[in-house]
Design a protein around this motif. Structure first.
Motif, PDB file in Angstrom:
ATOM      1  N   VAL A 105     -66.034 -35.292  63.710  1.00 31.28           N
ATOM      2  CA  VAL A 105     -64.923 -34.361  63.955  1.00 31.28           C
ATOM      3  C   VAL A 105     -64.377 -34.555  65.371  1.00 31.28           C
ATOM      4  N   VAL A 106     -65.296 -34.649  66.356  1.00 31.48           N
ATOM      5  CA  VAL A 106     -64.856 -34.819  67.745  1.00 31.48           C
ATOM      6  C   VAL A 106     -64.082 -36.135  67.893  1.00 31.48           C
ATOM      7  N   ALA A 107     -64.615 -37.207  67.313  1.00 29.92           N
ATOM      8  CA  ALA A 107     -63.971 -38.511  67.444  1.00 29.92           C
ATOM      9  C   ALA A 107     -62.572 -38.483  66.833  1.00 29.92           C
ATOM     10  N   VAL A 108     -62.489 -37.931  65.628  1.00 25.76           N
ATOM     11  CA  VAL A 108     -61.174 -37.891  64.961  1.00 25.76           C
ATOM     12  C   VAL A 108     -60.189 -37.057  65.781  1.00 25.76           C
ATOM     13  N   THR A 109     -60.673 -35.913  66.300  1.00 27.06           N
ATOM     14  CA  THR A 109     -59.792 -35.050  67.097  1.00 27.06           C
ATOM     15  C   THR A 109     -59.294 -35.795  68.334  1.00 27.06           C
ATOM     16  N   LEU A 110     -60.223 -36.450  69.041  1.00 29.49           N
ATOM     17  CA  LEU A 110     -59.835 -37.162  70.264  1.00 29.49           C
ATOM     18  C   LEU A 110     -58.818 -38.263  69.957  1.00 29.49           C
ATOM     19  N   ILE A 111     -59.138 -39.032  68.920  1.00 27.36           N
ATOM     20  CA  ILE A 111     -58.232 -40.139  68.568  1.00 27.36           C
ATOM     21  C   ILE A 111     -56.857 -39.576  68.224  1.00 27.36           C
ATOM     22  N   ALA A 112     -56.845 -38.477  67.450  1.00 30.96           N
ATOM     23  CA  ALA A 112     -55.567 -37.896  67.046  1.00 30.96           C
ATOM     24  C   ALA A 112     -54.793 -37.404  68.271  1.00 30.96           C
ATOM     25  N   ILE A 113     -55.503 -36.716  69.200  1.00 35.47           N
ATOM     26  CA  ILE A 113     -54.814 -36.176  70.382  1.00 35.47           C
ATOM     27  C   ILE A 113     -54.261 -37.316  71.243  1.00 35.47           C
ATOM     28  N   PHE A 114     -55.124 -38.307  71.532  1.00 35.42           N
ATOM     29  CA  PHE A 114     -54.669 -39.421  72.385  1.00 35.42           C
ATOM     30  C   PHE A 114     -53.542 -40.191  71.711  1.00 35.42           C
ATOM     31  N   LEU A 164     -45.331 -39.896  74.519  1.00 38.33           N
ATOM     32  CA  LEU A 164     -44.962 -40.363  75.864  1.00 38.33           C
ATOM     33  C   LEU A 164     -44.228 -41.704  75.800  1.00 38.33           C
ATOM     34  N   ARG A 165     -44.799 -42.612  75.015  1.00 41.92           N
ATOM     35  CA  ARG A 165     -44.170 -43.931  74.933  1.00 41.92           C
ATOM     36  C   ARG A 165     -42.800 -43.842  74.300  1.00 41.92           C
ATOM     37  N   GLY A 166     -42.715 -42.980  73.314  1.00 38.15           N
ATOM     38  CA  GLY A 166     -41.415 -42.786  72.650  1.00 38.15           C
ATOM     39  C   GLY A 166     -40.380 -42.321  73.655  1.00 38.15           C
ATOM     40  N   THR A 167     -40.774 -41.350  74.486  1.00 37.55           N
ATOM     41  CA  THR A 167     -39.843 -40.805  75.480  1.00 37.55           C
ATOM     42  C   THR A 167     -39.416 -41.903  76.459  1.00 37.55           C
ATOM     43  N   VAL A 168     -40.420 -42.648  76.933  1.00 34.99           N
ATOM     44  CA  VAL A 168     -40.123 -43.720  77.904  1.00 34.99           C
ATOM     45  C   VAL A 168     -39.160 -44.739  77.299  1.00 34.99           C
ATOM     46  N   ARG A 169     -39.430 -45.102  76.071  1.00 31.96           N
ATOM     47  CA  ARG A 169     -38.573 -46.099  75.401  1.00 31.96           C
ATOM     48  C   ARG A 169     -37.164 -45.559  75.179  1.00 31.96           C
ATOM     49  N   ASP A 170     -37.125 -44.255  74.842  1.00 32.31           N
ATOM     50  CA  ASP A 170     -35.785 -43.638  74.661  1.00 32.31           C
ATOM     51  C   ASP A 170     -34.983 -43.741  75.950  1.00 32.31           C
ATOM     52  N   TYR A 171     -35.661 -43.428  77.067  1.00 27.53           N
ATOM     53  CA  TYR A 171     -34.989 -43.520  78.384  1.00 27.53           C
ATOM     54  C   TYR A 171     -34.495 -44.943  78.621  1.00 27.53           C
ATOM     55  N   LEU A 172     -35.399 -45.904  78.321  1.00 26.92           N
ATOM     56  CA  LEU A 172     -35.087 -47.309  78.571  1.00 26.92           C
ATOM     57  C   LEU A 172     -33.855 -47.733  77.778  1.00 26.92           C
ATOM     58  N   ILE A 173     -33.894 -47.496  76.473  1.00 26.49           N
ATOM     59  CA  ILE A 173     -32.780 -47.923  75.610  1.00 26.49           C
ATOM     60  C   ILE A 173     -31.496 -47.179  76.000  1.00 26.49           C
ATOM     61  N   GLY A 174     -31.655 -45.850  76.262  1.00 24.66           N
ATOM     62  CA  GLY A 174     -30.481 -45.017  76.640  1.00 24.66           C
ATOM     63  C   GLY A 174     -29.787 -45.561  77.887  1.00 24.66           C
ATOM     64  N   GLU A 222     -46.669 -42.382  84.893  1.00 27.51           N
ATOM     65  CA  GLU A 222     -47.855 -41.763  85.467  1.00 27.51           C
ATOM     66  C   GLU A 222     -48.667 -41.062  84.374  1.00 27.51           C
ATOM     67  N   ASN A 223     -47.937 -40.347  83.475  1.00 23.60           N
ATOM     68  CA  ASN A 223     -48.604 -39.572  82.418  1.00 23.60           C
ATOM     69  C   ASN A 223     -49.430 -40.455  81.504  1.00 23.60           C
ATOM     70  N   THR A 224     -48.783 -41.579  81.094  1.00 22.32           N
ATOM     71  CA  THR A 224     -49.486 -42.472  80.186  1.00 22.32           C
ATOM     72  C   THR A 224     -50.719 -43.058  80.866  1.00 22.32           C
ATOM     73  N   ALA A 225     -50.562 -43.393  82.129  1.00 24.08           N
ATOM     74  CA  ALA A 225     -51.689 -43.962  82.874  1.00 24.08           C
ATOM     75  C   ALA A 225     -52.816 -42.947  82.960  1.00 24.08           C
ATOM     76  N   GLN A 226     -52.433 -41.697  83.215  1.00 24.12           N
ATOM     77  CA  GLN A 226     -53.454 -40.633  83.318  1.00 24.12           C
ATOM     78  C   GLN A 226     -54.180 -40.476  81.988  1.00 24.12           C
ATOM     79  N   LEU A 227     -53.381 -40.476  80.949  1.00 19.24           N
ATOM     80  CA  LEU A 227     -53.932 -40.319  79.606  1.00 19.24           C
ATOM     81  C   LEU A 227     -54.953 -41.425  79.328  1.00 19.24           C
ATOM     82  N   ARG A 228     -54.574 -42.634  79.772  1.00 14.86           N
ATOM     83  CA  ARG A 228     -55.449 -43.775  79.577  1.00 14.86           C
ATOM     84  C   ARG A 228     -56.778 -43.591  80.319  1.00 14.86           C
ATOM     85  N   SER A 229     -56.670 -43.068  81.569  1.00 10.27           N
ATOM     86  CA  SER A 229     -57.918 -42.905  82.315  1.00 10.27           C
ATOM     87  C   SER A 229     -58.770 -41.780  81.735  1.00 10.27           C
ATOM     88  N   ILE A 230     -58.101 -40.738  81.204  1.00 10.95           N
ATOM     89  CA  ILE A 230     -58.886 -39.665  80.559  1.00 10.95           C
ATOM     90  C   ILE A 230     -59.634 -40.235  79.356  1.00 10.95           C
TER      91      ILE A 230
END
Ligand code: ADP
Length: 464
Positions: free
Chosen positions: A21-30, A37-47, A159-167
């Motif tokens: 349960v913990v693993a699935v939850t973590l994977i789902a959250i991350f 986050l990536r979607g937002t960044v890409r939207d900015y880029l394309i926009g 920064e957010n994505t990087a933080q997420l990665r380190s978490i």
């Protein structure tokens, strides 16, 4: 796994389920956070890239340099809005000719991407010095110009994505500790859940070791599976205790009953063998011994019959029994005995059938009739009747014999009990207990009407 303890299995399953349960939850959250986050960044880029496409025009002559920048291109100028290339949301864009010469703008990965050919509306990724970048290429078709141009947009991982990665990295590092904690908690939980079962085990152990069947399991007031188990266990102990007690009582009663004839036989033999005696005395002694031997014989046969029936009622399977025929036949045969000038009359309704065992029912009737003969007055009467009434089938045996006092009516159904008034008549005290037991096995009720000197009526009521 088959022979592992339940505690081990519970711990294992609890742990596995929790870790899953913990693993699935973590994977789902991350996963979800990263996608957002990536979607937002890409939207900015394309926009940003798309917007900049609109900010570029091909003109034949320079115009207002306050609002625009002019770059000589082909046979005219590229007019670029001064808003262009403002770095918004970390997106940098650069304008290129088809062969890759940068004309305007900025690209932090200019060197690394210099040999990367342009592809229309192509979104791609690149990792430089441990930083991930998203890139987007877009062709610019200018009206009036012969050559095509390209815009390449670049945005570093935020920064957010990087933080997420380190978490995520930290979580992965902590995972063994988390698993250890989960296993420990699961073990404690399993231990707690199994505590009542351990208690039941201890009680059972105590009973086995101390041979103490009076002990009962507590926790019966619990309204859960454990409570139910404890109650079933206690009921089983009740039955066991009762059964052992009956057995013990029976053995002690039986040996007590056998003691008298044995003692008489021994005394007689000792006396007669003491010295030479006249032949008459030998004969007398042998007669006494024979009488006692017979008594023991009957007693043993009755005891065997009784225990057999008491212990294994399943030996006597039930079937529909034609009670009319059974009563007429049994009573008819016994009437032939005509003991003490007593007469026996049978009055049975036709076609009365009850579910039961013919052997047991015939034994019941024989016992009642034999008592009526033995405790009846000489030249008296016995009436055996079988009536099919509304709530029940009633079988009764009535005599006009010595009768039974009120106090003794309760006791005569106990094993080996014999009323004082009948001591002179031979008997074992097992006939009526057997009648009672057979009635019980048939779900029938037993009634007795009797008065000393006025005869007795035994009634068996078979519920319909
Ligand atoms: P047994 O007849 O072998 O003594 P039972 O169990 O059949 O054993 O009867 C127990 C006692 O009940 C008898 O000893 C007798 O005192 C009394 N009893 C039974 N049937 C009758 C009867 N029809 N009339 C008077 N007393 C009876």
């Amino acid at each position: 796994m088959k022979h592992k303890s339940i505690r081990f299995k519970l711990t294992l399953w609890f742990s596995l389920v929790q870790i899953f349960v913990v693993a699935v939850t973590l994977i789902a959250i991350f996963g979800a956070s990263q996608t957002v986050l990536r979607g937002t960044v890409r939207d900015y880029l394309i926009g940003t890239v798309e917007e900049n496409v609109d900010n570029i025009r091909f003109v034949s002559a320079e115009g207002d340099s306050q609002t625009n920048v002019y770059i000589p291109f082909s046979d005219g100028y590229l007019q670029i809005d001064r808003d262009y290339m403002d770095v918004i949301h970390d997106v940098e864009t650069a304008l290129y000719t088809k062969d890759g010469t940068m004309l305007y703008g900025s690209n932090p990965l200019a060197i690394q991407t210099s040999d990367q050919a342009f592809t229309e509306s192509y979104l791609w990724r690149m990792k430089v010095d441990g930083v991930r970048y998203d890139l987007y290429d877009r062709k610019v078709n200018l009206e009036g110009a012969t050559e095509e141009l390209w815009i390449r947009g670049v945005v570093p991982e935020t920064e957010n994505t990087a933080q997420l990665r380190s978490i995520a990295g930290l979580t992965a590092a902590l995972l063994p500790l988390l698993i250890l904690l989960t296993v420990l908690l699961s073990y404690l939980l399993a231990d707690r859940l199994l505590a009542p079962i351990k208690k039941i085990e201890e009680t059972a152990e105590h009973i086995t070791e101390e041979n103490d069947l009076s002990k009962r399991i507590e926790m019966v007031e619990r309204d859960d599976e454990i409570g139910r188990l404890a109650r079933v266990f206690n009921r089983m102990l009740d039955r066991l205790e009762h059964s052992f007690e009956t057995e013990r009582q029976f053995t002690s009663d039986a040996s007590h009953e056998l003691r008298t004839p044995t003692a008489v036989i021994l005394t007689q033999s000792d006396y007669i063998l003491e010295k030479d005696r006249p032949p008459d005395e030998y004969k007398e002694a042998l007669q006494v011994i024979q009488k006692q031997g017979n008594r023991m014989n009957v007693l043993i046969a009755d005891m065997l019959d009784y225990t057999r029936m008491e212990q294994s009622a399943e030996r006597y399977p039930f079937e529909p029994v034609d009670l009319t025929e059974l009563v007429r036949e049994t009573a008819g045969q016994m009437a032939l005995l005509e003991t003490n000038g007593i007469t026996l009359e049978v009055d049975a309704d036709d076609g009365v059938t009850v579910p039961g065992n013919p052997l047991l029912l015939s034994r019941l009737l024989q016992n009642l009739i034999s008592n009526a003969y033995r405790y009846g007055n000489p030249d008296g009467h016995i009436a055996v009747t079988l009536k099919e009434t509304d709530p029940a089938v009633v079988l009764s045996v009535a005599d006009d014999g010595i009768g039974i006092s009120k106090e003794e009516q309760e006791k005569i159904f106990d094993r080996f009990y014999r009323a004082d008034s009948s001591r002179s008549i031979q008997g074992t005290g097992l006939g009526l207990p057997m009648v009672k037991r057979i009635a019980e096995l048939h779900g029938a009720t037993l009634e007795l009407d009797s008065e000393p000197g006025n005869g007795s009526t035994f009634r068996i009521l078979f519920e319909k």
